[in-house]
Design an enzyme around this catalytic site. Sequence first.
Site, PDB file in Angstrom:
ATOM      1  CB  CYS A 110      12.290   8.023  10.407  1.00  0.00           C
ATOM      2  SG  CYS A 110      13.410   6.805   9.395  1.00  0.00           S
TER       3      CYS A 110
ATOM      4  CE  LYS B 100      -1.864   3.053   1.971  1.00  0.00           C
ATOM      5  NZ  LYS B 100      -1.811   4.321   1.497  1.00  0.00           N
TER       6      LYS B 100
ATOM      7  CD  GLU C  98      11.751   0.117  11.145  1.00  0.00           C
ATOM      8  OE1 GLU C  98      12.145   1.321  11.651  1.00  0.00           O
ATOM      9  OE2 GLU C  98      12.447  -0.911  11.138  1.00  0.00           O
TER      10      GLU C  98
HETATM   11  P1  NAD Z   1       1.575   8.188   7.831  1.00  0.00           P
HETATM   12  O1  NAD Z   1       1.454   7.468   9.104  1.00  0.00           O
HETATM   13  O2  NAD Z   1       0.583   9.318   7.919  1.00  0.00           O
HETATM   14  O3  NAD Z   1       1.261   7.248   6.614  1.00  0.00           O
HETATM   15  C1  NAD Z   1       2.073   6.147   6.303  1.00  0.00           C
HETATM   16  C2  NAD Z   1       1.214   5.004   5.571  1.00  0.00           C
HETATM   17  O4  NAD Z   1       0.200   4.625   6.385  1.00  0.00           O
HETATM   18  C3  NAD Z   1       0.450   5.745   4.341  1.00  0.00           C
HETATM   19  O5  NAD Z   1       0.627   4.806   3.329  1.00  0.00           O
HETATM   20  C4  NAD Z   1      -0.929   5.645   4.486  1.00  0.00           C
HETATM   21  O6  NAD Z   1      -1.870   5.842   3.609  1.00  0.00           O
HETATM   22  C5  NAD Z   1      -1.020   4.850   5.470  1.00  0.00           C
HETATM   23  N1  NAD Z   1      -2.235   5.090   6.546  1.00  0.00           N
HETATM   24  C6  NAD Z   1      -2.759   6.337   7.091  1.00  0.00           C
HETATM   25  N2  NAD Z   1      -3.615   5.685   8.111  1.00  0.00           N
HETATM   26  C7  NAD Z   1      -4.046   4.284   8.001  1.00  0.00           C
HETATM   27  C8  NAD Z   1      -4.813   3.563   8.754  1.00  0.00           C
HETATM   28  N3  NAD Z   1      -5.697   3.995   9.766  1.00  0.00           N
HETATM   29  N4  NAD Z   1      -4.524   2.339   8.397  1.00  0.00           N
HETATM   30  C9  NAD Z   1      -3.625   1.909   7.489  1.00  0.00           C
HETATM   31  N5  NAD Z   1      -2.724   2.552   7.049  1.00  0.00           N
HETATM   32  C10 NAD Z   1      -2.997   3.846   7.243  1.00  0.00           C
HETATM   33  O7  NAD Z   1       3.013   8.658   7.799  1.00  0.00           O
HETATM   34  P2  NAD Z   1       3.774   9.472   6.422  1.00  0.00           P
HETATM   35  O8  NAD Z   1       3.264  11.031   6.933  1.00  0.00           O
HETATM   36  O9  NAD Z   1       3.452   9.080   5.324  1.00  0.00           O
HETATM   37  O10 NAD Z   1       5.277   9.444   6.853  1.00  0.00           O
HETATM   38  C11 NAD Z   1       5.924  10.076   7.755  1.00  0.00           C
HETATM   39  C12 NAD Z   1       6.163   9.351   9.300  1.00  0.00           C
HETATM   40  O11 NAD Z   1       6.883   8.042   8.759  1.00  0.00           O
HETATM   41  C13 NAD Z   1       6.913  10.128   9.979  1.00  0.00           C
HETATM   42  O12 NAD Z   1       6.709   9.920  11.487  1.00  0.00           O
HETATM   43  C14 NAD Z   1       8.657   9.328   9.741  1.00  0.00           C
HETATM   44  O13 NAD Z   1       9.193   9.499  10.896  1.00  0.00           O
HETATM   45  C15 NAD Z   1       7.807   7.867   9.709  1.00  0.00           C
HETATM   46  N6  NAD Z   1       8.910   7.136   8.956  1.00  0.00           N
HETATM   47  C16 NAD Z   1       9.492   6.021   9.390  1.00  0.00           C
HETATM   48  C17 NAD Z   1      10.566   5.641   9.033  1.00  0.00           C
HETATM   49  C18 NAD Z   1      11.415   4.509   9.878  1.00  0.00           C
HETATM   50  O14 NAD Z   1      11.955   3.569   9.064  1.00  0.00           O
HETATM   51  N7  NAD Z   1      11.209   4.287  11.163  1.00  0.00           N
HETATM   52  C19 NAD Z   1      11.042   5.787   7.736  1.00  0.00           C
HETATM   53  C20 NAD Z   1      10.385   6.780   7.116  1.00  0.00           C
HETATM   54  C21 NAD Z   1       9.305   7.467   7.650  1.00  0.00           C
END
Ligand code: NAD
Length: 484
Positions: free
Chosen positions: A286, A176, A251
């Site tokens: 992140c 996704k 993550e």
């Molecule tokens: P987000 O949590 O808004 O979205 C991430 C994904 O989850 C998207 O594909 C989104 O469509 C999906 N999603 C949203 N709501 C959902 C639900 N209720 N059920 C299932 N899926 C759902 O995050 P973002 O804004 O896309 O990314 C930023 C965040 O990601 C930051 O907090 C960043 O630190 C983190 N991040 C972590 C890592 C790591 O390796 N730890 C790497 C990159 C980004």
Amino acid sequence: MAYAIEHDRMLIGGELVHASGGEFDLSINPATEEVIGRSPRSTAEDVERAFAAADAAWPAWAALTPSERGARMRAFGKALRARAEDFLRIEVADTGNTITPMRGDVGHAVDSLTYYAGLIHELKGETIPATAENLHLTLREPYGVVARIAPFNHPLMFAVARTAAMLAAGNAVIVKPPETSPLSALLLAEVAREALPAGVFNIVTGPGATVGNAIVRHPGIKRIAFIGSPQTGRAIQRSAAEVAVKHVTLELGGKNPLIAFPDTDPDIIAAAAVRGMNFSWQGQSCGSTSRLLLHEDIHDAVLERVVSAVAGLRLGDPFDPATDMGPVNSRIQHEKVLSFFETARHDGSRLMTGGRRPPGERFAKGFWVEPTVYADVKPGMRLWQEEVFGPILSVGRWKTVDEAVELANSTEYGLTGAVWTNDIRNALNVARRIRSGHVWINGCSNHFLGVPFGGMKNSGVGREEGIEEMISYTEAKTINIMLG
Ligand code: NAD
């Protein structure tokens, strides 16, 4: 209507398809706010179809020998590399990340496929000498259908590098992609369709709240691997638990400290602090070391150099190789970063550079913010505690090592950290006391293939990027053979 980026089908069961409801979401170039493409807005019915295809496909995929499965994965990598320039073009337009460092993303994705393809023979069980009358052994079996939900900062890389271990372990995959940058996944759909057996690799695009949630709540998808924000991670844990017993790894975000000791060279620390912020993708990483903790003896010298370097970053067209920083990813992300500027106006921190949308006609459209540094940031402040996931560096100061460690650990996060000193004992002692899953000594930002990555505290659960990730997509089965 024709779009600049024409790929608009996702992949289900080896077919390139639109969503069952026929609807689309438009994708916006964050540098210009122009519509550049569209992605299918999937429904729960599409998730059901993807699950059925994956469930039908995985037994044959798992039954391939390690060499055969590895060969298919390497061929997939080769096919991706052949389209590297196309992926790069789409990714830069759809994310706003700058072109030069983004060249590494396809390479990293392919390297991960190759790495896990080579590890398949390590999916070993054990024999356990529990009794003399039995032979006790374990096997590693795939879950079957595994889902990967990915964020917007490196969409193609996450869709491939972070599914390679799932494939290696013999699973079929449902990806996704992020809703604000889904377009590279639609080219990926075309490449994966040619390279992998039907149903082994499926892509369903659309909003997290509907499509993501339908995946999480699908009773047949027991193993879910998520990369994204802590709020979404916790929502996924809750939703998953309402439906079934599931294995969810997360993550999540970070508010990562970089601790600089007084024995370090201010020029080197300043360069590391800027590099650790990943301004090339607007700080949207992140692992960005977004809290710079300077010993008081070097505080002013380092701060001055950091401010000068950040103020000198060239903001502009992400396609121009001379650009240092592009726009943030989306309107939501833009509003979030601006809200931090607003909070910081009244919190007692000191704005050193940036802190606004850049002036001028050139930046009137698009999700632009200036690269920003605040000094005198303290634990009670929002800038200290909350992940911005944007180009804001917060600087604090310390006197004693205990204070530095306490400051480093004073947030809910525990993803990465960095320690800079020439004293090996200080380096190792502090590295061990930082409650983060990944610590660099005299380094920052880099990931190394095969080296585990993941968070402590509210930064996540589970480790990815090493052999442990591949094992985590299997379940152990124990067999006892009576010999008597
Ligand atoms: P987000 O949590 O808004 O979205 C991430 C994904 O989850 C998207 O594909 C989104 O469509 C999906 N999603 C949203 N709501 C959902 C639900 N209720 N059920 C299932 N899926 C759902 O995050 P973002 O804004 O896309 O990314 C930023 C965040 O990601 C930051 O907090 C960043 O630190 C983190 N991040 C972590 C890592 C790591 O390796 N730890 C790497 C990159 C980004």
